[in-house]
Design a protein around this motif. Structure first.
Motif, PDB file in Angstrom:
ATOM      1  N   GLY A  37      -4.413   5.341   0.920  1.00  0.00           N
ATOM      2  CA  GLY A  37      -4.751   4.928   2.276  1.00  0.00           C
ATOM      3  C   GLY A  37      -3.614   5.246   3.231  1.00  0.00           C
ATOM      4  O   GLY A  37      -2.476   4.805   3.020  1.00  0.00           O
ATOM      5  N   VAL A  38      -3.888   6.048   4.250  1.00  0.00           N
ATOM      6  CA  VAL A  38      -2.854   6.417   5.231  1.00  0.00           C
ATOM      7  C   VAL A  38      -3.373   6.203   6.644  1.00  0.00           C
ATOM      8  O   VAL A  38      -4.571   6.317   6.907  1.00  0.00           O
ATOM      9  CB  VAL A  38      -2.414   7.891   5.053  1.00  0.00           C
ATOM     10  N   LEU A  39      -2.461   5.888   7.544  1.00  0.00           N
ATOM     11  CA  LEU A  39      -2.843   5.740   8.945  1.00  0.00           C
ATOM     12  C   LEU A  39      -3.355   7.081   9.481  1.00  0.00           C
ATOM     13  O   LEU A  39      -2.774   8.136   9.186  1.00  0.00           O
ATOM     14  CB  LEU A  39      -1.658   5.265   9.774  1.00  0.00           C
ATOM     15  N   LEU A  69      -7.013   5.352   7.617  1.00  0.00           N
ATOM     16  CA  LEU A  69      -7.164   3.961   8.042  1.00  0.00           C
ATOM     17  C   LEU A  69      -6.700   3.819   9.488  1.00  0.00           C
ATOM     18  O   LEU A  69      -5.868   4.580   9.976  1.00  0.00           O
ATOM     19  CB  LEU A  69      -6.356   3.035   7.121  1.00  0.00           C
ATOM     20  N   LYS A  72      -1.923  -0.420  10.451  1.00  0.00           N
ATOM     21  CA  LYS A  72      -1.098  -0.843   9.321  1.00  0.00           C
ATOM     22  C   LYS A  72      -1.734  -2.014   8.589  1.00  0.00           C
ATOM     23  O   LYS A  72      -1.716  -2.070   7.358  1.00  0.00           O
ATOM     24  CB  LYS A  72       0.305  -1.212   9.809  1.00  0.00           C
ATOM     25  N   SER A  75      -4.204  -0.975   6.127  1.00  0.00           N
ATOM     26  CA  SER A  75      -3.638  -0.453   4.886  1.00  0.00           C
ATOM     27  C   SER A  75      -3.447  -1.558   3.867  1.00  0.00           C
ATOM     28  O   SER A  75      -3.842  -1.432   2.705  1.00  0.00           O
ATOM     29  CB  SER A  75      -2.295   0.231   5.167  1.00  0.00           C
ATOM     30  N   ILE A  87      -0.632   2.818  -0.802  1.00  0.00           N
ATOM     31  CA  ILE A  87      -0.452   2.901   0.641  1.00  0.00           C
ATOM     32  C   ILE A  87       1.003   3.241   0.935  1.00  0.00           C
ATOM     33  O   ILE A  87       1.855   3.166   0.052  1.00  0.00           O
ATOM     34  CB  ILE A  87      -0.836   1.592   1.380  1.00  0.00           C
ATOM     35  N   SER A  89       4.135   1.998   2.968  1.00  0.00           N
ATOM     36  CA  SER A  89       4.567   0.803   3.684  1.00  0.00           C
ATOM     37  C   SER A  89       6.054   0.579   3.452  1.00  0.00           C
ATOM     38  O   SER A  89       6.759   1.466   2.964  1.00  0.00           O
ATOM     39  CB  SER A  89       3.741  -0.412   3.232  1.00  0.00           C
TER      40      SER A  89
END
Length: 330
Positions: A37-39, A69, A72, A75, A87, A89
């Protein structure tokens, strides 16, 4: 060769091609999948693009599924809900989650950090010479660079920077806009926004790396990395290793190949050549090497400072760095 022979030969060739395609797609379908999952507009997408374009995931024995996504928070929700395996982070969040009973862990990758920037005409006798200034801050009141900057000014100049400045907490793109419109003279922003400020003529006053060094912490510590559940990692050690190796290979390509940067330039959304070159330079200067006992000790010191400055709002129940925060397989 008569027409019938040509037809038979053509059919044979097509059959071989079809068999190869079936074998290829069958093999691809058999690969284990890692959902990341990435921004949507995060800089980590540059790396994802390299991985998929060079098929580094398949070459390393898995299929990388990139799930965009919106924010944040999305995520962390996706990871906690099992919608993704990994993810991107920060380890302070991981430590907080572990203190709350979760089993997330982080493999450090990126030491690229933001810092404090000022308009070119602003005269400062030191990095903390901001008496009476309006200071813009991206990331909110518990932004890590802001907290470390406060600790730095107390330790090195005995100045309470929060008391001598008027702070405005705004979103990163808005902060840049306000600074470029000359509505804010100084601001703390993330590295890729800072690169744009530098390209626009703003001067870097002090970076997070310089703040950390100024507080007597010698090792460079990546603040960000790949976060996953250690239970999942223990069940899939080869898969985790393959994913992390693939990520490293993509970063190495971006570290060394200017041609690759020309390809991903549209993803950087660089407004001009100066911004593009500043982004590339900043990315490469933040490239991280190994993470061992020295970096772990430095991270513990940084965490203690952040816990003191940010309190439970930032670190939750983890008053000290939680054991297992960093993924350090033997």
């Amino acid at each position: 060769m008569d027409s019938k022979a040509i037809t038979r030969a053509t059919r044979s060739v097509l059959a071989v091609i079809a068999l190869c395609l079936v074998s290829f797609f069958s093999a691809a379908a058999d690969l284990p999948v890692v959902k990341v999952g990435v921004l949507k507009f995060g800089t980590i997408n540059w790396e994802m693009d390299v991985i998929k374009r060079y098929k580094l995931d398949e070459k390393n024995g898995f299929d990388l599924e990139v799930i965009p996504l919106a924010a944040k928070n999305a995520s962390s929700v996706a990871l906690q809900g099992g919608a993704v395996d990994v993810i991107f982070s920060d380890w302070v969040w991981v430590s907080r989650q572990r203190a709350a009973g979760k089993t997330y862990t982080l493999s450090p990758t990126s030491a690229t950090a933001g810092g404090l920037f000022a308009a070119a005409e602003i005269e400062m006798s030191s990095p903390c010479d901001l008496d009476g200034a309006e200071l813009g801050i991206a990331g909110g009141s518990v932004d890590k660079t802001w907290l470390m900057y406060q600790a730095y000014c107390k330790a090195t100049e005995n100045r309470d920077i929060s008391a001598i400045t008027e702070q405005q907490f705004v979103a990163p793109p808005l902060l840049n806009k306000l600074m470029m419109q000359q509505k804010l003279p100084v601001g703390i922003n993330f590295w890729h926004y800072g690169a744009r400020l530098k390209a626009a003529g703003f001067k870097p006053v002090i970076s997070l790396d310089e703040i950390v060094s100024g507080l007597g912490i010698d090792a460079q510590v990546p603040m960000l990395g790949w976060v996953f559940d250690e239970k999942w990692a223990e069940e899939n050690p080869k898969l985790v290793s393959a994913f992390l190796n693939t990520s490293d290979q993509a970063r190495q390509i971006l570290q060394t190949s200017d041609e690759e940067w020309d390809i991903i330039r549209p993803l950087t959304k660089a407004e001009n050549d100066a911004v593009f070159e500043a982004l590339r330079s900043a990315y490469r200067s933040g490239f991280s090497g190994t993470f061992g006992a020295e970096q772990l000790n430095a991270a513990t010191q940084i965490f203690d400072i952040l816990a003191k400055e940010g309190g439970p709002k930032l670190v939750g129940k983890s008053s000290t760095l939680s054991d297992g925060t960093f993924w350090m397989p033997q």
